[in-house]
Motif scaffolding. Sequence first.
Motif, PDB file in Angstrom:
ATOM      1  N   MET A 190       0.857  -1.195   0.000  1.00 36.72           N
ATOM      2  CA  MET A 190       0.000   0.000   0.000  1.00 36.72           C
ATOM      3  C   MET A 190       0.892   1.243   0.000  1.00 36.72           C
ATOM      4  N   PRO A 191       0.439   2.348  -0.616  1.00 41.65           N
ATOM      5  CA  PRO A 191       1.284   3.535  -0.750  1.00 41.65           C
ATOM      6  C   PRO A 191       1.352   4.351   0.529  1.00 41.65           C
ATOM      7  N   ILE A 192       2.380   5.199   0.579  1.00 45.78           N
ATOM      8  CA  ILE A 192       2.465   6.223   1.616  1.00 45.78           C
ATOM      9  C   ILE A 192       1.946   7.511   1.008  1.00 45.78           C
ATOM     10  N   MET A 193       0.900   8.088   1.606  1.00 49.77           N
ATOM     11  CA  MET A 193       0.272   9.281   1.073  1.00 49.77           C
ATOM     12  C   MET A 193       0.796  10.529   1.758  1.00 49.77           C
ATOM     13  N   LYS A 194       1.034  11.566   0.986  1.00 47.07           N
ATOM     14  CA  LYS A 194       1.398  12.865   1.538  1.00 47.07           C
ATOM     15  C   LYS A 194       0.131  13.706   1.652  1.00 47.07           C
ATOM     16  N   ILE A 195      -0.133  14.221   2.848  1.00 50.10           N
ATOM     17  CA  ILE A 195      -1.334  14.994   3.122  1.00 50.10           C
ATOM     18  C   ILE A 195      -0.928  16.413   3.454  1.00 50.10           C
ATOM     19  N   ARG A 196      -1.371  17.357   2.626  1.00 49.54           N
ATOM     20  CA  ARG A 196      -1.024  18.749   2.877  1.00 49.54           C
ATOM     21  C   ARG A 196      -2.289  19.542   3.189  1.00 49.54           C
ATOM     22  N   GLY A 197      -2.293  20.199   4.361  1.00 51.01           N
ATOM     23  CA  GLY A 197      -3.396  21.047   4.740  1.00 51.01           C
ATOM     24  C   GLY A 197      -3.054  22.516   4.641  1.00 51.01           C
ATOM     25  N   GLY A 198      -1.808  22.837   4.488  1.00 48.08           N
ATOM     26  CA  GLY A 198      -1.370  24.220   4.401  1.00 48.08           C
ATOM     27  C   GLY A 198       0.136  24.272   4.241  1.00 48.08           C
ATOM     28  N   ASP A 199       0.687  25.474   4.180  1.00 47.47           N
ATOM     29  CA  ASP A 199       2.121  25.616   3.942  1.00 47.47           C
ATOM     30  C   ASP A 199       2.959  24.957   5.022  1.00 47.47           C
ATOM     31  N   LEU A 200       2.488  24.952   6.259  1.00 45.79           N
ATOM     32  CA  LEU A 200       3.242  24.374   7.371  1.00 45.79           C
ATOM     33  C   LEU A 200       2.577  23.108   7.888  1.00 45.79           C
ATOM     34  N   ASP A 201       1.758  22.494   7.079  1.00 52.26           N
ATOM     35  CA  ASP A 201       1.007  21.315   7.508  1.00 52.26           C
ATOM     36  C   ASP A 201       1.163  20.220   6.458  1.00 52.26           C
ATOM     37  N   LEU A 202       2.208  19.433   6.582  1.00 56.24           N
ATOM     38  CA  LEU A 202       2.448  18.315   5.673  1.00 56.24           C
ATOM     39  C   LEU A 202       2.804  17.091   6.497  1.00 56.24           C
ATOM     40  N   VAL A 203       2.001  16.044   6.357  1.00 58.66           N
ATOM     41  CA  VAL A 203       2.271  14.809   7.072  1.00 58.66           C
ATOM     42  C   VAL A 203       2.249  13.656   6.082  1.00 58.66           C
ATOM     43  N   GLU A 204       2.828  12.554   6.490  1.00 52.27           N
ATOM     44  CA  GLU A 204       2.783  11.346   5.684  1.00 52.27           C
ATOM     45  C   GLU A 204       1.973  10.296   6.426  1.00 52.27           C
ATOM     46  N   TYR A 205       1.102   9.631   5.681  1.00 48.27           N
ATOM     47  CA  TYR A 205       0.282   8.576   6.270  1.00 48.27           C
ATOM     48  C   TYR A 205       0.512   7.291   5.494  1.00 48.27           C
ATOM     49  N   GLU A 206       0.924   6.249   6.189  1.00 46.20           N
ATOM     50  CA  GLU A 206       1.145   4.961   5.540  1.00 46.20           C
ATOM     51  C   GLU A 206      -0.174   4.212   5.477  1.00 46.20           C
ATOM     52  N   PHE A 207      -0.719   4.151   4.288  1.00 47.37           N
ATOM     53  CA  PHE A 207      -2.029   3.565   4.065  1.00 47.37           C
ATOM     54  C   PHE A 207      -1.861   2.049   3.991  1.00 47.37           C
ATOM     55  N   SER A 208      -1.817   1.393   5.155  1.00 46.88           N
ATOM     56  CA  SER A 208      -1.456  -0.025   5.215  1.00 46.88           C
ATOM     57  C   SER A 208      -2.686  -0.917   5.291  1.00 46.88           C
ATOM     58  N   SER A 209      -2.552  -2.114   4.735  1.00 47.63           N
ATOM     59  CA  SER A 209      -3.619  -3.107   4.785  1.00 47.63           C
ATOM     60  C   SER A 209      -3.244  -4.207   5.760  1.00 47.63           C
ATOM     61  N   PHE A 210      -4.245  -4.981   6.161  1.00 45.13           N
ATOM     62  CA  PHE A 210      -4.022  -6.054   7.126  1.00 45.13           C
ATOM     63  C   PHE A 210      -5.126  -7.087   6.957  1.00 45.13           C
ATOM     64  N   SER A 211      -4.979  -8.213   7.614  1.00 43.43           N
ATOM     65  CA  SER A 211      -5.964  -9.286   7.497  1.00 43.43           C
ATOM     66  C   SER A 211      -7.193  -8.970   8.335  1.00 43.43           C
ATOM     67  N   PRO A 212      -8.381  -9.365   7.872  1.00 45.59           N
ATOM     68  CA  PRO A 212      -9.583  -9.156   8.679  1.00 45.59           C
ATOM     69  C   PRO A 212      -9.420  -9.762  10.069  1.00 45.59           C
ATOM     70  N   GLY A 213      -9.792  -9.002  11.082  1.00 45.80           N
ATOM     71  CA  GLY A 213      -9.647  -9.468  12.466  1.00 45.80           C
ATOM     72  C   GLY A 213      -8.429  -8.927  13.169  1.00 45.80           C
ATOM     73  N   GLU A 214      -7.510  -8.312  12.418  1.00 44.99           N
ATOM     74  CA  GLU A 214      -6.345  -7.687  13.039  1.00 44.99           C
ATOM     75  C   GLU A 214      -6.650  -6.211  13.338  1.00 44.99           C
ATOM     76  N   ASN A 215      -5.835  -5.625  14.216  1.00 47.54           N
ATOM     77  CA  ASN A 215      -5.933  -4.195  14.547  1.00 47.54           C
ATOM     78  C   ASN A 215      -7.329  -3.789  15.012  1.00 47.54           C
ATOM     79  N   ILE A 216      -7.922  -4.610  15.835  1.00 46.75           N
ATOM     80  CA  ILE A 216      -9.258  -4.317  16.360  1.00 46.75           C
ATOM     81  C   ILE A 216      -9.192  -3.174  17.367  1.00 46.75           C
ATOM     82  N   ARG A 217     -10.129  -2.262  17.262  1.00 49.09           N
ATOM     83  CA  ARG A 217     -10.251  -1.150  18.215  1.00 49.09           C
ATOM     84  C   ARG A 217     -11.480  -1.413  19.087  1.00 49.09           C
TER      85      ARG A 217
END
Length: 360
Positions: A1-28
């Motif tokens: 899965m790709p790493i997305m660059k998210i820009r909200g403004g000139d001083l607001d740039l973050v990277e989000y790793e859009f990761s996948s996983f198996s159903p049943g993992e990472n339960i909240r």
Amino acid sequence: MPIMKIRGGDLDLVEYEFSSFSPGENIRLCGLKKDYQLAPVLGTVVVRAPARIHLTVLDMNRFSPDRPGGGGIGFAIGVYCTAEVECTASGVEIDYTREPILRHFVEAFRQVVGYKGGFKIRARDHQYEHVGLGSTSTILIAVANALNVAVGSPLTPDELRLLLGCNFVEETEAGSVAFGFETGVGPAASLYGGMAVMGDELTLIYRHAFAGGKNVYIAIPSSDISSAGEKEFDLLMNKARTLDYRDRELKSYLIMMDLIPALERGDLAKAGDVIWEIEFRGSKRAEVEHHGFEIYRYMAALRDAGLEFVGMSSVGPSIAVITGRPEEEVTAILEKAGLRVAIATTVDNEGLKIRVEERA
């Protein structure tokens, strides 16, 4: 899965790793895990949930795949998804074309309520996928309620909304899942019917019956622009986010000071005026322009013809029209604009329905 660059403004740039996983993992678990006294029912729980039209997010800066929320408004329509759930001794049997998204939520539910048995699940959605009619959220809220009733209703409807929102996923082509964007508008509208106004963190602020006695017509313009996956992510978290920095206060003001009073009065035309203004504001503008200015041309033609309420649902391209005019007249208006009626229905002001079919 790709790493997305998210820009909200000139001083607001973050990277989000859009990761996948198996159903049943990472339960909240959402703080809902307790020692519940379960009482599985003898029979099959059948749930019918209305789909939704998602009119707008309030602030794209307040949600992400890691954080459900953002607020928004939307209403339930008479297009339905169904779920049937039966408790079994063990295992989870799922009869549904998009099995991974259901399997993931089933595991979240089992972990929260402490259910050790199995389930037999049959689900059917409304067959309009990735066109803005909320097939994923609607089938999930239907299954969630069916699971809950099947084991004795340990969770409240609002707790189910919270659990679903925090564990909302979309499937990948490889059969895994990834956290998706969830405002909570769909589950709330499907549960309670009518128009729902959501605040941040999946909070239901207001719900009211809407457009009683009126007709809903949905047109689905052809579009070669994706409304799902990576392109949707880029749209929502970049251009839409920037525009909401500018217009989120205005959108909130219009909803609080104009839309809600119009709903209280049953004033469809005024509600339509508010939604038309919002179509050009903030993230909603980004969603419409994602498909090119042709969507604006379609909607402007429908408004110019005097149709009271016109709005694009979610990331589109579906356009919802609400009016007191008969179908023949609306069909002619749409045809003149280059559209056709794909769905003719009404607003569902009752919400999700549950029944238990006892074993013979």
